[in-house]
Design an enzyme around this catalytic site. Sequence first.
Site, PDB file in Angstrom:
ATOM      1  N   TYR A 156       1.299  -1.232   0.031  1.00 35.37           N
ATOM      2  CA  TYR A 156      -0.136  -0.293   0.026  1.00 35.37           C
ATOM      3  C   TYR A 156       1.122   1.188  -0.406  1.00 35.37           C
ATOM      4  CZ  TYR A 156      -3.205   3.547   1.189  1.00 35.37           C
ATOM      5  OH  TYR A 156      -4.142   4.313   1.832  1.00 35.37           O
ATOM      6  N   ALA A 157       1.995   1.524   0.551  1.00 36.13           N
ATOM      7  CA  ALA A 157       2.600   2.640   1.352  1.00 36.13           C
ATOM      8  C   ALA A 157       3.650   3.022  -0.917  1.00 36.13           C
ATOM      9  CB  ALA A 157       3.911   1.979   1.944  1.00 36.13           C
ATOM     10  N   ALA A 158       3.755   1.593  -0.633  1.00 34.00           N
ATOM     11  CA  ALA A 158       4.748   1.640  -2.582  1.00 34.00           C
ATOM     12  C   ALA A 158       3.628   2.426  -3.159  1.00 34.00           C
ATOM     13  CB  ALA A 158       5.202   0.632  -2.921  1.00 34.00           C
ATOM     14  N   LYS A 160       1.245   3.899  -2.459  1.00 36.39           N
ATOM     15  CA  LYS A 160       0.803   5.753  -2.384  1.00 36.39           C
ATOM     16  C   LYS A 160       1.679   5.802  -2.524  1.00 36.39           C
ATOM     17  CE  LYS A 160      -3.479   5.220  -0.793  1.00 36.39           C
ATOM     18  NZ  LYS A 160      -4.661   5.583  -1.882  1.00 36.39           N
TER      19      LYS A 160
END
Lengths: 251, 256
Positions: A156-158, A160
């Site tokens: 998810y962080a990658a 975003k």
Amino acid sequence: MTTTHDFSGRTLLITGAVGSIGRAVAERFFASGANCVVTDLDESAATALARDIDPGLTRVLPLAQDAAKPDDAARAAKAAVERFGAIDFVVTSAGLYRDALVAEMSDAEWRRSIDINLDGVFYTCRAAIPHMREGGSIVNIASMAGHRGSFAHAHYAAAKGAVLTFSRSLALELAPKIRVNAVSPGLIDGPMVQNLLQMNAGGARLIEQTPLKRLGRPDEIASVIAFLCSSDAGFMTGTSLHVNGGLHIAS
Amino acid sequence: MSTHTGRVALVTGSGRGIGRAIADAHGAAGAAVVYLDHDPALAEAAAAEAAAKGRKALGLAADVADYASVAAACEKAAATLGPIDVLINNAGISPKSGSDGKRAPMWEMSPSEWQRVLDVNLTGAFNCTRAVVPGMRELGRGRIVSTSSVAGKTFCDIVGVHYAATKAGLIGFTKHLAGELGPFGITVNAVAPGRIDTPLMRGTASAANDAVKAITPLRRFGTAEDVAETCLFLTSDAASFVTAQVIDVAGGWLMT
């Protein structure tokens, strides 16, 4: 709701509209006079949302859209234009937030997160751009996770983080006619953060770390997106705004 | 639009330029406004114009670099208009004492020029904030916005090192204070303008300004109103969960 902008005669296309932030955005833009094309993976929920906001469906068009499918994005953009003539605002709110440690993450989990959270933004923007009027505005919803990383949410962080740089690049491509910005919510009250709060002693610790000492509300994201779409933000493009009560303070 | 009815906003450096536009925008949104400027004539003229439009306004002269002068002005403002719940730290100087309206290079900059820029741009923000925060804590709410600059985030080949250092200093000031003051319901943010068409910008050689416009994605200079609307957003209820942020109003220039 206090609305400060007049969006009458203008059209919003929003993905993931059934989520708590998406819903708040649709409600706010509708109250400001905009036509709203509300899309979601869950078509019946999108329809229910549309009828909630606008029982006669005079200014709201619900559609099914799997953010991960390019054809769905093209279909949504086409339907928006057929119904309302053009697109002025695009808000990519569709997102998938699942827990998984990298060491245990399956290919499918990784793939699905990138499909929805990153590819979906590309598909939706690409489909909408040819139909956007001058003076329009795109707001991509990123996340605090895209700036500082997130335990058990690397996929998810990658995605975003990539949305942030995608947005800046698109700002360069579409200037000066269309502005492109990103909004990075922190912890916003809603179903998406419930698991995270439970893992952190009911959220007490996270709230303690937040200078404003509370979770954000979905309407506090919607108001920032409305600002970015308005002429008040007419000289802002390529920016990312954090809405996190001070939980993440960095540049 | 009456998003700020009942609010009392103090804007420093509001005799002209960006500060004037910020103060006017708050007045138009319903706030009572304190026009604070180093130049008494400018402060009074700005306040008189606002009053002529039926707005509550007070013009005060103070040197933000002088704490006693600031404290006296804030006291007078609160006594006249009520407790200050919006502070805009905008007063700033950007000397261009080099040849042809350019900055003095660091190796030719006088220590007194360096000190004056620090005193006005950075210590001025401390002085004003120090003067109003006790009142905001009592109110249990407050909004503080400082005018930083993209020059505080990256190299801008226009300004002097003193200006860049103070504008970077305001970013640290903002982020730290957001943490300290958040628990009292006070948000602290900054705006980082790019090239904005103001008297301050016109003090720079026009070729240098045009070079910036050419690489600004929106292909224009910003207006003081562009910055003012962003400040007004940050001090409104629409930004109630936004704190510790530095928002570029730069038309995409540098994307810092």
